[in-house]
Structures are given as structure tokens and as C-alpha cells.
Write an enzyme that holds these catalytic residues in place. Structure first.
Site, PDB file in Angstrom:
ATOM      1  N   PHE A  10       8.991 -11.070 -10.132  1.00  0.00           N
ATOM      2  CA  PHE A  10       9.971 -12.097  -9.777  1.00  0.00           C
ATOM      3  C   PHE A  10       9.329 -13.632  -9.491  1.00  0.00           C
ATOM      4  O   PHE A  10       9.417 -14.738 -10.133  1.00  0.00           O
ATOM      5  CB  PHE A  10      11.196 -11.723  -9.107  1.00  0.00           C
ATOM      6  CG  PHE A  10      12.001 -13.181  -8.580  1.00  0.00           C
ATOM      7  CD1 PHE A  10      12.580 -13.780  -9.520  1.00  0.00           C
ATOM      8  CD2 PHE A  10      11.988 -13.548  -7.278  1.00  0.00           C
ATOM      9  CE1 PHE A  10      13.505 -14.849  -9.232  1.00  0.00           C
ATOM     10  CE2 PHE A  10      12.904 -14.472  -6.844  1.00  0.00           C
ATOM     11  CZ  PHE A  10      13.261 -15.132  -7.849  1.00  0.00           C
ATOM     12  N   ARG A  28      -1.330  -4.753 -15.717  1.00  0.00           N
ATOM     13  CA  ARG A  28      -1.476  -3.292 -16.474  1.00  0.00           C
ATOM     14  C   ARG A  28      -1.516  -3.512 -18.091  1.00  0.00           C
ATOM     15  O   ARG A  28      -1.553  -2.465 -18.648  1.00  0.00           O
ATOM     16  CB  ARG A  28      -0.508  -2.458 -15.769  1.00  0.00           C
ATOM     17  CG  ARG A  28      -1.042  -1.940 -14.180  1.00  0.00           C
ATOM     18  CD  ARG A  28      -0.073  -0.757 -13.884  1.00  0.00           C
ATOM     19  NE  ARG A  28       1.353  -1.534 -13.746  1.00  0.00           N
ATOM     20  CZ  ARG A  28       2.236  -0.854 -12.864  1.00  0.00           C
ATOM     21  NH1 ARG A  28       2.146   0.649 -12.783  1.00  0.00           N
ATOM     22  NH2 ARG A  28       3.288  -1.184 -12.852  1.00  0.00           N
ATOM     23  N   HIS A  29      -0.655  -4.279 -18.345  1.00  0.00           N
ATOM     24  CA  HIS A  29      -0.133  -4.516 -19.707  1.00  0.00           C
ATOM     25  C   HIS A  29      -0.781  -5.505 -20.824  1.00  0.00           C
ATOM     26  O   HIS A  29      -0.911  -5.211 -21.878  1.00  0.00           O
ATOM     27  CB  HIS A  29       1.457  -4.754 -19.809  1.00  0.00           C
ATOM     28  CG  HIS A  29       2.193  -3.609 -18.924  1.00  0.00           C
ATOM     29  ND1 HIS A  29       2.317  -2.362 -19.056  1.00  0.00           N
ATOM     30  CD2 HIS A  29       3.030  -3.843 -17.560  1.00  0.00           C
ATOM     31  CE1 HIS A  29       3.064  -1.819 -17.994  1.00  0.00           C
ATOM     32  NE2 HIS A  29       3.203  -2.835 -17.191  1.00  0.00           N
ATOM     33  N   ALA A  61       1.042  -8.861  -5.546  1.00  0.00           N
ATOM     34  CA  ALA A  61       1.339  -7.392  -6.306  1.00  0.00           C
ATOM     35  C   ALA A  61       1.402  -6.484  -5.112  1.00  0.00           C
ATOM     36  O   ALA A  61       0.668  -6.713  -3.892  1.00  0.00           O
ATOM     37  CB  ALA A  61       0.143  -7.002  -7.259  1.00  0.00           C
ATOM     38  N   ALA A  64       6.920  -2.381  -3.285  1.00  0.00           N
ATOM     39  CA  ALA A  64       8.077  -2.889  -2.654  1.00  0.00           C
ATOM     40  C   ALA A  64       8.917  -2.029  -1.622  1.00  0.00           C
ATOM     41  O   ALA A  64       8.561  -0.770  -1.760  1.00  0.00           O
ATOM     42  CB  ALA A  64       9.152  -3.701  -3.489  1.00  0.00           C
ATOM     43  N   SER A 102       5.363 -10.280   4.336  1.00  0.00           N
ATOM     44  CA  SER A 102       6.900 -10.132   4.342  1.00  0.00           C
ATOM     45  C   SER A 102       7.415 -10.679   5.702  1.00  0.00           C
ATOM     46  O   SER A 102       6.616 -10.398   6.597  1.00  0.00           O
ATOM     47  CB  SER A 102       7.291  -8.721   4.226  1.00  0.00           C
ATOM     48  OG  SER A 102       8.630  -8.478   4.396  1.00  0.00           O
ATOM     49  N   TYR A 127       7.172  -0.123   5.050  1.00  0.00           N
ATOM     50  CA  TYR A 127       6.716  -1.232   4.022  1.00  0.00           C
ATOM     51  C   TYR A 127       6.256  -2.363   4.845  1.00  0.00           C
ATOM     52  O   TYR A 127       4.828  -2.985   4.656  1.00  0.00           O
ATOM     53  CB  TYR A 127       8.142  -1.882   3.268  1.00  0.00           C
ATOM     54  CG  TYR A 127       7.533  -2.923   2.475  1.00  0.00           C
ATOM     55  CD1 TYR A 127       6.781  -2.990   1.344  1.00  0.00           C
ATOM     56  CD2 TYR A 127       8.103  -4.108   2.955  1.00  0.00           C
ATOM     57  CE1 TYR A 127       6.510  -4.267   0.672  1.00  0.00           C
ATOM     58  CE2 TYR A 127       8.102  -5.588   2.415  1.00  0.00           C
ATOM     59  CZ  TYR A 127       7.257  -5.428   1.281  1.00  0.00           C
ATOM     60  OH  TYR A 127       6.937  -6.793   0.747  1.00  0.00           O
ATOM     61  N   LYS A 131       2.220  -4.233   5.321  1.00  0.00           N
ATOM     62  CA  LYS A 131       1.954  -5.433   5.109  1.00  0.00           C
ATOM     63  C   LYS A 131       1.230  -6.220   6.455  1.00  0.00           C
ATOM     64  O   LYS A 131       0.176  -6.756   6.358  1.00  0.00           O
ATOM     65  CB  LYS A 131       3.167  -6.408   4.972  1.00  0.00           C
ATOM     66  CG  LYS A 131       3.843  -6.025   3.578  1.00  0.00           C
ATOM     67  CD  LYS A 131       3.048  -6.695   2.366  1.00  0.00           C
ATOM     68  CE  LYS A 131       3.935  -6.818   1.264  1.00  0.00           C
ATOM     69  NZ  LYS A 131       2.975  -7.506   0.053  1.00  0.00           N
ATOM     70  N   SER A 192      13.906 -20.530  -1.701  1.00  0.00           N
ATOM     71  CA  SER A 192      14.079 -20.570  -3.181  1.00  0.00           C
ATOM     72  C   SER A 192      12.761 -20.267  -3.947  1.00  0.00           C
ATOM     73  O   SER A 192      11.613 -20.536  -3.296  1.00  0.00           O
ATOM     74  CB  SER A 192      14.580 -21.893  -3.956  1.00  0.00           C
ATOM     75  OG  SER A 192      13.556 -22.936  -3.780  1.00  0.00           O
TER      76      SER A 192
END
Length: 298
Positions: A10, A28-29, A61, A64, A102, A127, A131, A192
Site C-alpha cells: 500500500f 518477487r514478481h 518490506a 505484517a 511501527s 510484530y 521492528k 495519510s
């Protein structure tokens, strides 16, 4: 050129759109001259060839927060994977590393004063602990090598197609003309995605950014009631906020096993972002109203 990880996420996709010519992406793609392909980012990732003409990395990256990830998996990707990337970057001559961490590193709730860059860390789950450990490893690497490390801890990030709680609230507003937040007068900080991307680009080039921890927000905190009203206005809808007592909502959330969600909606999570202006002279270029107005164009 800036190496960008997490470009399919996002925040990363929005950042890439702002000025794609600045970035070489890790994916990866995808394939291409401005893409470095990896299978995963962890302690075994081979970064050979990734850093040609790269002076800065923006590292978005990672795994999450999710109940499907174990503490070891989070540590392997978010901590060890981050450190491997940074160590290899140093060896290749990269000067600056921007780590998007985070706000959970500080904790899940503010009891009295807002969190600031000097607040004692209090990670509230595996998580945010992963971090924090990554932050600590990066700062140690900076002390030993001179790598310019910048740490950014965003509050809840909102915008078009945002995942998580913002996405859930947006769906709720779309479906229901009634919301239960009429008596919710808490204080929560938000940022935002457009403001966060602007801040990350400033961190990539400002000479005073290295060595600092920035708690990223739009500025003044608002209540969940005000936040959902802003979503409603952005969608061009109207909603009635029911005056349901907070104790009743908390009790109901506990009954259905949603205590953590009730905390995120009803408790305070306020940050003091003043050091961003003091150090970088940065002020958020976009208002909440401007960003929310884009919701009606989804």
C-alpha cells in the site's frame, strides 16, 4: 537512485507513483532494468547486484502483524532480513538506510502524555518487538560503520485502498448509515499515505535526517468519531453517530473476542511529531480533507 523494498504494498506503491524515476524496486514478481528480483527478504537473501548506483534504501518490506506468523518468522524477516540488507548495503557503499518501523514499538495505548521520539519503547506484540529489534540492530550498525540510519514509525496510515482498520472502517461507512461512536472523544494520531510518502522522500535527502527517530503523523490527533466523520464526508455520504456508552462497546467487544479492535477504536494513541519539523522543517503537505476526498473516486 533509491532502492525501494515493499513497492507492491500500500505505502510502497504510492511512493513509487510519486516519482518512479527515483527508484529501483525490489520485487518477487516484476522484471526490468529498474527492478531487483528476490524470492524473499530474510537472513539468506542474496543482494549481489542490487546496489549499483544506489545511494539510499527505503525499506518498507516485511511481515505484517498477523496471527498466522510466529515470533520466529517475524524475527527472521523483520529483524534479521532487515539487518542482512543493511549490512550488504554498507559493504556496497550505500550511504543511507531509511527503515519504516511501527508506532507499535512505543506501545498500543497512550495513558497520559503523547509518545515522542524519546519515549521508552514498549512493544505490545511480536510484530512490534521484531521492528524494535531491527531498529536496535540498525543503530548499532550505524555506530560501527557510519551508515546514515533514519527510523520512521508511522501511526495508522490511511488513504485510498488502505488495508487494516482503515479499510474496515471505510467498508462500514459505505454499508451503514449509523455508527456507534457518538460518545467517543479519544485522541488518536493518523497519517495519510500521501504525507508519509512525502516525509520519506525528505528523509532520503535531508542532511539532518540521519540518527533520528520520527513518529510520523498528520499533526493534531482526533477522535474516532471525527475520523469516521471525515471518511463519511470523503465518500459523500451521511451518517448518524449513536451515543453508545464506551463501557457497553468494550463489554460487547470482549464477548466476541475483539478486545484489541475495541482498544484501537476507543483508546488514545497520540504522538508528538514536533521533532520532524524541528529537524527537517517538514510540515504535512496534505490535509485530511484533501486525502479523504479521494475516497469517493475509488
Amino acid at each position: 537512485m533509491i532502492l525501494l523494498t515493499g513497492s507492491n504494498g500500500f505505502i510502497g506503491s504510492e511512493l513509487y507513483k510519486t516519482q518512479s524515476s527515483l527508484f529501483k524496486i525490489v520485487s518477487r514478481h516484476q522484471k526490468g532494468i529498474d527492478c531487483f528480483k528476490v524470492q524473499s527478504i530474510d537472513s539468506e537473501t542474496n543482494w549481489n547486484g542490487a546496489f549499483d548506483n544506489i545511494h539510499c534504501i527505503i525499506h518498507l518490506a516485511g511481515l505484517a502483524h498477523s496471527s498466522c506468523h510466529t515470533a520466529e518468522e517475524l524475527y527472521e524477516v523483520n529483524t534479521r532480513g532487515t539487518l542482512k540488507l543493511a549490512e550488504d548495503a554498507v559493504n556496497a557503499g550505500v550511504r543511507r538506510f531509511i527503515f519504516v518501523s511501527s508506532i507499535g514499538v512505543n506501545g498500543s495505548v497512550t495513558k497520559s502524555l503523547p509518545f515522542n521520539s524519546n519515549s521508552k519503547p514498549a512493544p505490545h506484540n511480536n510484530y512490534s518487538l521484531s521492528k524494535l529489534k531491527a531498529e536496535q540492530e540498525l543503530l548499532e550498525l550505524a555506530r560501527n560503520t557510519g551508515l546514515e540510519v533514519v527510523i520512521v514509525r508511522p501511526t495508522l496510515v490511511y488513504g485510498v485502498n488502505a488495508p487494516g482498520n482503515f479499510g474496515l472502517l471505510t467498508k462500514l461507512v459505505k454499508k451503514s448509515p449509523v455508527l456507534p461512536f457518538g460518545l467517543v472523544n479519544n485522541k488518536r494520531s493518523f497519517i495519510s499515505v500521501k504525507n508519509l510518502c512525502d516525509l520519506l522522500l525528505v528523509c532520503a535527502k535531508h542532511e539532518s535526517a540521519p540518527g533520528h527517530v520520527f513518529l510520523a503523523s498528520d499533526g493534531e490527533p482526533i477522535s474516532t468519531k471525527e475520523f469516521t466523520n471525515a471518511i463519511t464526508k470523503g465518500l459523500g455520504k451521511s451518517v448518524y453517530q449513536l451515543p453508545i456508552p464506551l463501557w457497553c462497546m468494550r463489554f460487547g467487544a470482549r464477548l466476541v473476542g475483539k478486545k484489541s479492535i475495541s482498544e484501537q477504536l476507543l483508546d488514545n494513541l497520540e504522538v508528538d511529531s514536533s521533532n520532524i519539523f524541528d529537524v527537517l522543517g517538514w510540515v504535512p503537505p496534505y490535509s485530511m480533507e484533501q486525502v479523504m476526498s479521494s475516497l469517493s473516486k475509488e
